[in-house]
Design a protein around this motif. Structure first.
Motif, PDB file in Angstrom:
ATOM      1  N   VAL B   5       0.825  -1.175  -0.090  1.00 34.00           N
ATOM      2  CA  VAL B   5      -0.039  -0.001  -0.035  1.00 34.00           C
ATOM      3  C   VAL B   5       0.826   1.030  -0.004  1.00 34.00           C
ATOM      4  O   VAL B   5       1.983   1.156   0.797  1.00 34.00           O
ATOM      5  N   LEU B  10      -2.735   4.922   1.857  1.00 38.72           N
ATOM      6  CA  LEU B  10      -2.918   4.507   3.456  1.00 38.72           C
ATOM      7  C   LEU B  10      -3.421   5.906   3.974  1.00 38.72           C
ATOM      8  O   LEU B  10      -4.400   5.915   4.680  1.00 38.72           O
ATOM      9  N   LEU B  39      -8.123  -0.057  10.717  1.00 41.87           N
ATOM     10  CA  LEU B  39      -8.151  -0.474   9.336  1.00 41.87           C
ATOM     11  C   LEU B  39      -8.181  -1.933   9.101  1.00 41.87           C
ATOM     12  O   LEU B  39      -8.599  -2.691   8.531  1.00 41.87           O
ATOM     13  N   LEU B  45      -7.887  -2.797   5.420  1.00 41.47           N
ATOM     14  CA  LEU B  45      -6.435  -2.868   5.057  1.00 41.47           C
ATOM     15  C   LEU B  45      -6.092  -4.534   5.163  1.00 41.47           C
ATOM     16  O   LEU B  45      -6.283  -4.791   6.138  1.00 41.47           O
ATOM     17  N   LEU B  51       3.346  -2.322   4.302  1.00 42.75           N
ATOM     18  CA  LEU B  51       3.088  -0.709   4.429  1.00 42.75           C
ATOM     19  C   LEU B  51       4.201  -0.025   4.098  1.00 42.75           C
ATOM     20  O   LEU B  51       5.212  -0.402   3.814  1.00 42.75           O
ATOM     21  N   THR B  91       1.688  -6.379   7.460  1.00 42.10           N
ATOM     22  CA  THR B  91       0.531  -6.436   8.460  1.00 42.10           C
ATOM     23  C   THR B  91       0.354  -8.146   8.641  1.00 42.10           C
ATOM     24  O   THR B  91       0.440  -8.920   7.996  1.00 42.10           O
TER      25      THR B  91
END
Lengths: 485, 485
Positions: B5, B10, B39, B45, B51, B91
């Protein structure tokens, strides 16, 4: 969405359409129509696909446009093609037919057909008691909405225990329950294969795996198995990995579908190491792992050699238990299982609760059920081998040490023509080219031994009768309009 | 495959992360970490996403890199982020948590949680007898391999009869049985939406439909529903169709998820005509059609107005019967059903036999089961409405005439913050932005009334307590490390 097939593509798929075996031939237009019907029937050519314009196909095949016109007319008459002025012609399923799970088309009323298209057996007698017991387990689960995206914990525990018993310590958090092995593969591919990514598969391999990879628009490379010898050539397989550095490789190490080969332990270890070196995710389809015959020892699971979470194992209950259950699984790292579960919510949410409870009961009886299945398959395999020796002694094959099928090398590149001719005498066959790409493998055919011995023997007898017909008589491979292929 | 992302993306998803409601604020790093956890928790997300680098996110948000560094450290401490030098940060799901079918994350041990994330009820009492009866039906099916890609004929007949009774004459050949409504949608999208195709959906709409469309990489346009008024603005909806000429449009005409609106008959007719004019396939999700409350009359099915096979209806048994069954269907033209079945063989082969037999038994009792479900939902809805009037009188909503949820307009753009705060007091909420694209809808929240009245009342009481906290106290929205959001 309607997709199109170009003239050149269709010509490649058609292969040697005009040279049907035998001293006499059908008229060219009938042979062409028959060959296209064959591609449709075994789903090498999908439903709803726009065929090339007559002129384009005529050029691609180097034949007259009149022949193509007559072939298309014949396909329209049998319900395989629908045309609309300005919109072209697209493939359709004839009335009175349906798509079987093998991907092969079948008449709605196929009671007299011996189906060698599907490599799966009838259910074990333990299924009804398991279903009854599962109904009594249900109340524990009825107080909630019933969605369990990773699967019921008790089934995940049972599956994990099975892996641990096979020598790969596994926690329930490493198991995702799916709706069958194919579903497991499809979920893994969705997560791991972006459009255009390179993948490596065996050739021949499982047609529905090829279908799932095509749906991802993967670039498919193949490693050719040697039908006669040990199967995988280790140097060539590892070389293919190193050269193409695929995103993902898909292998069936136990009683490979369709060849029946069993991958030795040392190659398993080297394969995992090579996959690590090339950054390849190794998807291992263990559909047949429960089914060694004759006491054949099965090497350790591929995941045993995995030190870097490169291996994703998939498996299920369709072969040793029953396909109608639709229970499969993924074994992977716990974080990957969670990512698959999150993805799965957007696909089909979860597997049914009742079915998972039935699976738990069956797994408790695993020893009895699987032993009976092995004994059954062993005697059926022997019956098939004996019938082939008697009726078709010129075909060559390795007697498989497990699984549910053998892969026969024919006495000519006749597999598709033979499958079409066999339909006429009530035997459904999946021809060799379904197990590969682009019309190769015409010298091979897959013969499952999942049906009762008498059916297998009768099927071989009928196949032999048309096999010899193909050599002798000028008879069209197709009757119209009642039978499709 | 690991996706990334970007900083700008984001930042858009994070919206007003730093302006948590209330006079006092958490430190910026804690607020940022909390917003990112939110999120993740509601799956806006995805898991396994990389990230942006700290510097990139700091630039996109216009804050110091130190703040981002501290936020990422906090996320690592709670198990939401894993970093490896050279590979970045991606994540992860914290230990002790799982993905629920709502897509929301939940602690493994969530016994005390009141889950308003899922809009589905417990099973009817008729389920166990139906499962017992289905077990006795099984023997008829056990002689084959058990694969039925289009579904069991008796269930297809029962579903077709339901459509015929609602005024759309339907043959069993027009029905494909699927593993739930989501699965039906996913199959239809696979066939009809190539990557990059334009689609039109309502906003707000069902999050799992958005997930399935994103997986197809569709270009999603939205038609905004008016929360306060009648829902669809006919002129605007038809205008959006004409302007964008989408490949496919997805609508939920009965008790729309999440707004609860019911599309009037005249708009249904005009919508079908417009879809025909623009060459759009109209996918109609009838998940809630069985659930009008207060005797509300339901307009004719959208398919009634279809003269050109533009309408594909999908539905299932999750809402009026039980989600744990995983039984849904597609109603379309017979040729389209066959194409879907052929595609489905490469996805998950078929639905389980036993589950389909259970469904047949339940549909025989449809009148009793559905009447009881309606009465139950009606009283639960009234309890929810009364509790909202008492505890949160400043929230506005239209009392829905059916379905299982209402869509409340809040007294500020606080939906995500409220959902995070509610977790702390044992209430799971699906915040408004999950039902749209790119962080809009922060003024709304979906409140299902599928749980017992006492639970609903208690949930509203707890929500009200944190709602007022948000205005008053300087307390972090997150406790660490035991609770995720």
């Amino acid at each position: 969405m309607t997709t199109s097939v170009r003239g050149g593509q269709l010509a490649r798929l058609l292969g040697q359409w005009h040279s049907l075996p035998g001293r006499h031939r059908s008229p060219d237009y009938a042979a062409l129509a028959g060959a296209i019907r064959g591609l449709l029937t075994d789903s090498r050519l999908p439903l709803g696909v726009r065929l090339p314009a007559e002129r384009e196909l005529a050029e691609a095949l180097g034949i007259s446009r009149t022949t193509v016109t007559a072939a298309y007319r014949s396909l329209r008459e049998t319900g395989h093609l629908t045309s609309r002025r300005g919109a072209g012609s697209w493939t359709t399923l004839p009335n009175g037919h349906r798509v079987a799970s093998s991907g092969l088309w079948t008449p709605d009323d196929d009671m007299d057909m011996i189906d060698l298209g599907v490599a799966a057996s009838a259910a074990p007698v333990e299924l009804v008691p398991a279903a009854r017991a599962a109904a009594e387990d249900l109340p524990r689960f009825l107080g909630s909405a019933g969605y369990h995206p990773t699967g019921l914990m008790e089934l995940r525990e049972a599956v994990a225990a099975g892996y641990t018993a096979r020598g790969v310590p596994t926690s329930p958090e490493q198991i995702l329950i799916t709706s069958g092995t194919q579903h497991a593969l499809d979920l893994v591919l969705r997560l791991s294969v972006p459009a255009g990514a390179t993948v490596l598969v065996e050739s021949p391999t499982y047609p529905n795996a090829l279908a799932a990879l095509s749906a991802r628009r993967a670039r498919i490379n193949t490693h050719g198995l040697d039908a006669a010898a040990a199967g995988w050539d280790g140097e060539m397989l590892l070389g293919a990995l190193r050269q193409t550095r695929p995103r993902l490789a898909y292998v069936i190490p136990e009683f490979q579908n369709p060849t029946g080969h069993l991958m030795p332990a040392d190659l398993r270890e080297r394969l995992v190491a090579a996959a690590h070196a090339t950054g390849t995710e190794l998807v291992v389809d263990e559909s047949f792992v429960d089914l060694p015959l004759d006491g054949t020892p099965v090497p350790p699971p591929v995941a045993v050699f995995d030190r870097h979470s490169r291996v994703v194992s998939i498996g299920g209950m369709s072969k040793a238990y029953w396909g109608g259950l639709r229970i499969g699984w993924v074994r992977a790292s716990a974080p990957l299982v969670q990512r698959l579960a999150a993805l799965r919510v957007g696909v089909d949410m979860a597997s049914p609760v009742l079915e998972q409870l039935v699976a738990c009961h069956l797994l408790r009886d695993a020893e009895t059920i699987v032993a009976a299945r092995r004994a059954e398959l062993s005697s059926r395999r022997d019956a098939l081998v004996a019938a082939l020796g008697e009726y078709l002694p010129e075909w060559r094959f390795t007697v498989p040490a497990g699984g549910v099928m053998l892969w026969a090398e024919l006495d000519g590149p006749i597999s598709s023509a033979l499958a079409r001719a066999a339909e006429d005498v009530g035997v459904r066959l999946a021809p060799g080219p379904r197990f590969g790409l682009d019309g190769t493998l015409e010298r091979f055919i897959r013969l499952p031994f999942a049906l009762p011995a008498d059916d297998l023997r009768e099927a071989v007898r009928r196949i032999a009768s048309v096999r010899h017909d193909l050599d002798r008589a000028a008879r069209p491979a197709w009757r119209t309009p009642a039978v499709i292929a």
